[in-house]
Design a protein around this motif. Structure first.
Motif, PDB file in Angstrom:
ATOM      1  N   MET A  69       0.824  -1.212   0.000  1.00  0.00           N
ATOM      2  CA  MET A  69       0.000   0.000   0.000  1.00  0.00           C
ATOM      3  C   MET A  69       0.855   1.257   0.000  1.00  0.00           C
ATOM      4  O   MET A  69       0.524   2.258  -0.653  1.00  0.00           O
ATOM      5  CB  MET A  69      -0.957  -0.005   1.186  1.00  0.00           C
ATOM      6  N   TYR A  70       1.987   1.201   0.714  1.00  0.00           N
ATOM      7  CA  TYR A  70       2.886   2.362   0.721  1.00  0.00           C
ATOM      8  C   TYR A  70       3.483   2.583  -0.662  1.00  0.00           C
ATOM      9  O   TYR A  70       3.498   3.710  -1.181  1.00  0.00           O
ATOM     10  CB  TYR A  70       4.004   2.192   1.744  1.00  0.00           C
ATOM     11  N   PHE A  89      -2.573   7.547   0.403  1.00  0.00           N
ATOM     12  CA  PHE A  89      -1.825   7.804   1.633  1.00  0.00           C
ATOM     13  C   PHE A  89      -2.775   7.893   2.835  1.00  0.00           C
ATOM     14  O   PHE A  89      -2.441   7.449   3.940  1.00  0.00           O
ATOM     15  CB  PHE A  89      -0.995   9.082   1.515  1.00  0.00           C
ATOM     16  N   GLU A  90      -3.946   8.483   2.639  1.00  0.00           N
ATOM     17  CA  GLU A  90      -4.926   8.534   3.727  1.00  0.00           C
ATOM     18  C   GLU A  90      -5.383   7.135   4.129  1.00  0.00           C
ATOM     19  O   GLU A  90      -5.544   6.843   5.314  1.00  0.00           O
ATOM     20  CB  GLU A  90      -6.122   9.400   3.311  1.00  0.00           C
ATOM     21  N   ARG A  91      -5.592   6.282   3.148  1.00  0.00           N
ATOM     22  CA  ARG A  91      -5.955   4.891   3.433  1.00  0.00           C
ATOM     23  C   ARG A  91      -4.841   4.187   4.191  1.00  0.00           C
ATOM     24  O   ARG A  91      -5.092   3.429   5.125  1.00  0.00           O
ATOM     25  CB  ARG A  91      -6.229   4.139   2.121  1.00  0.00           C
ATOM     26  N   PHE A  92      -3.608   4.449   3.787  1.00  0.00           N
ATOM     27  CA  PHE A  92      -2.452   3.841   4.458  1.00  0.00           C
ATOM     28  C   PHE A  92      -2.390   4.274   5.923  1.00  0.00           C
ATOM     29  O   PHE A  92      -2.206   3.457   6.824  1.00  0.00           O
ATOM     30  CB  PHE A  92      -1.169   4.240   3.732  1.00  0.00           C
ATOM     31  N   VAL A  93      -2.544   5.575   6.150  1.00  0.00           N
ATOM     32  CA  VAL A  93      -2.493   6.114   7.522  1.00  0.00           C
ATOM     33  C   VAL A  93      -3.590   5.508   8.390  1.00  0.00           C
ATOM     34  O   VAL A  93      -3.372   5.170   9.553  1.00  0.00           O
ATOM     35  CB  VAL A  93      -2.606   7.655   7.495  1.00  0.00           C
ATOM     36  N   SER A  94      -4.765   5.373   7.810  1.00  0.00           N
ATOM     37  CA  SER A  94      -5.894   4.789   8.538  1.00  0.00           C
ATOM     38  C   SER A  94      -5.668   3.314   8.845  1.00  0.00           C
ATOM     39  O   SER A  94      -5.984   2.844   9.944  1.00  0.00           O
ATOM     40  CB  SER A  94      -7.178   4.965   7.725  1.00  0.00           C
ATOM     41  N   ALA A  95      -5.088   2.593   7.879  1.00  0.00           N
ATOM     42  CA  ALA A  95      -4.911   1.144   8.037  1.00  0.00           C
ATOM     43  C   ALA A  95      -3.712   0.780   8.904  1.00  0.00           C
ATOM     44  O   ALA A  95      -3.728  -0.258   9.576  1.00  0.00           O
ATOM     45  CB  ALA A  95      -4.775   0.488   6.667  1.00  0.00           C
ATOM     46  N   TYR A  96      -2.663   1.635   8.911  1.00  0.00           N
ATOM     47  CA  TYR A  96      -1.421   1.281   9.615  1.00  0.00           C
ATOM     48  C   TYR A  96      -0.942   2.437  10.496  1.00  0.00           C
ATOM     49  O   TYR A  96       0.099   3.052  10.240  1.00  0.00           O
ATOM     50  CB  TYR A  96      -0.342   0.897   8.600  1.00  0.00           C
ATOM     51  N   PRO A  97      -1.700   2.751  11.528  1.00  0.00           N
ATOM     52  CA  PRO A  97      -1.356   3.900  12.377  1.00  0.00           C
ATOM     53  C   PRO A  97      -0.051   3.757  13.153  1.00  0.00           C
ATOM     54  O   PRO A  97       0.486   4.758  13.638  1.00  0.00           O
ATOM     55  CB  PRO A  97      -2.552   3.994  13.332  1.00  0.00           C
ATOM     56  N   THR A  98       0.463   2.545  13.276  1.00  0.00           N
ATOM     57  CA  THR A  98       1.726   2.345  14.009  1.00  0.00           C
ATOM     58  C   THR A  98       2.901   2.093  13.057  1.00  0.00           C
ATOM     59  O   THR A  98       4.000   1.766  13.504  1.00  0.00           O
ATOM     60  CB  THR A  98       1.597   1.160  14.987  1.00  0.00           C
ATOM     61  N   SER A  99       2.695   2.245  11.772  1.00  0.00           N
ATOM     62  CA  SER A  99       3.758   1.994  10.799  1.00  0.00           C
ATOM     63  C   SER A  99       4.918   2.969  10.981  1.00  0.00           C
ATOM     64  O   SER A  99       4.729   4.119  11.380  1.00  0.00           O
ATOM     65  CB  SER A  99       3.202   2.143   9.380  1.00  0.00           C
ATOM     66  N   GLU A 100       6.123   2.504  10.653  1.00  0.00           N
ATOM     67  CA  GLU A 100       7.282   3.401  10.704  1.00  0.00           C
ATOM     68  C   GLU A 100       7.206   4.455   9.599  1.00  0.00           C
ATOM     69  O   GLU A 100       7.918   5.452   9.634  1.00  0.00           O
ATOM     70  CB  GLU A 100       8.576   2.595  10.553  1.00  0.00           C
ATOM     71  N   THR A 106       1.647  10.645   6.266  1.00  0.00           N
ATOM     72  CA  THR A 106       0.762  11.746   6.666  1.00  0.00           C
ATOM     73  C   THR A 106       1.182  13.042   5.988  1.00  0.00           C
ATOM     74  O   THR A 106       0.342  13.811   5.489  1.00  0.00           O
ATOM     75  CB  THR A 106       0.783  11.924   8.198  1.00  0.00           C
ATOM     76  N   PHE A 107       2.487  13.286   5.948  1.00  0.00           N
ATOM     77  CA  PHE A 107       2.982  14.511   5.313  1.00  0.00           C
ATOM     78  C   PHE A 107       2.726  14.501   3.811  1.00  0.00           C
ATOM     79  O   PHE A 107       2.273  15.500   3.230  1.00  0.00           O
ATOM     80  CB  PHE A 107       4.476  14.680   5.590  1.00  0.00           C
TER      81      PHE A 107
END
Length: 266
Positions: A69-70, A89-100, A106-107
């Protein structure tokens, strides 16, 4: 030797295209992922994304999904397809809030919205959204290395809103709708207290008040002259060395003369 070189290059290109076509047609998602990642690393983002889009549903819930997804989101970003990258990117942030990758994602999501912001003369809905997204990033990651850039982007976007509001108010002045111009500049001064165009706004508000007063019917003229004088004082207090001061002072002299006539009549 030159011919041999060109033949070798042609062979490699055709071979690469053949491998890509095979990957596209393959039913093996691992093959598609591997080829997609190779293309991504080679900067061939469009081809990579075609493969990624095919396999994202199949990897949902699997360990590789986060990376996939990234890569998919960032490939769209690198292709300058900012509508798509902001969404992914919004989907990624929502799905993986603890990702490195959460801070970067987010930026880049917020920056994608920034890239979609149109010229100030157009509808600014996307500009407002971009400001909100960048402000969210700043609030969530106050120690980020991207903080300075994010703040600069917000400043640029706010200036677009400022410029649009200023030009609308100034246009009313140019078409001699002085009441609307004054009201618009009043709103501008309240809405943008630290505006880069504040000096211009205060001058044109005064000019609109002056024009309205000088062209008024008699029974409204005195009050409007006094309002214009008040706006002059506000302008001069803020910008005693303004580029507009000479013109403004000439207009003030006209106002004083008119007000003196009313004193004489009294």
């Amino acid at each position: 030797m030159k011919n041999l070189f060109y033949i070798l290059i042609t062979f490699l290109v055709l071979s690469s295209c053949s491998e890509y076509q095979k990957a596209l047609k393959s039913e093996d998602i691992a093959v598609k992922f591997k080829k997609g990642e190779e293309l991504y690393n080679a900067g061939k983002y469009s081809k990579a994304n075609k493969l990624f889009e095919q396999i994202i549903p199949s990897y949902r819930g699997k360990p590789q999904a986060e990376k996939l997804m990234y890569l998919n989101a960032n490939a769209s970003y690198e292709m300058e397809d900012y509508y798509v990258s902001s969404y992914h990117f919004e989907r990624f942030v929502s799905a993986y809030p603890t990702s490195e990758k959460i801070e970067e994602a987010t930026f880049k999501s917020a920056k994608s919205y920034y890239k979609l912001s149109p010229a100030y003369s157009k509808d600014q809905s996307e500009t407002i959204t971009a400001i909100e997204k960048l402000q969210e990033f700043v609030n969530i990651f106050p120690e980020s290395e991207d903080l300075s850039e994010a703040n600069q982007l917000v400043k640029e976007l706010v200036f677009k809103l400022e410029k649009k509001a200023f030009e609308i108010a100034k246009q009313y002045n140019h078409i001699s709708d002085f009441k609307a111009s004054m009201a618009s500049f009043d709103t501008f001064i309240i809405d943008f207290p630290g505006a880069q165009l504040r000096e211009d706004a205060l001058y044109y508000r005064f000019d609109s008040a002056y024009q309205l007063a000088m062209k008024s019917v008699e029974y409204k003229k005195k009050d409007r002259l006094e309002t214009a004088k008040k706006y002059y004082m506000s302008f001069k207090q803020g910008y005693a060395n303004s580029q507009y001061l000479e013109k403004a002072t000439d207009k003030l002299n006209d106002i004083e003369e008119e007000l003196e006539n009313y004193s004489t009549k009294s």
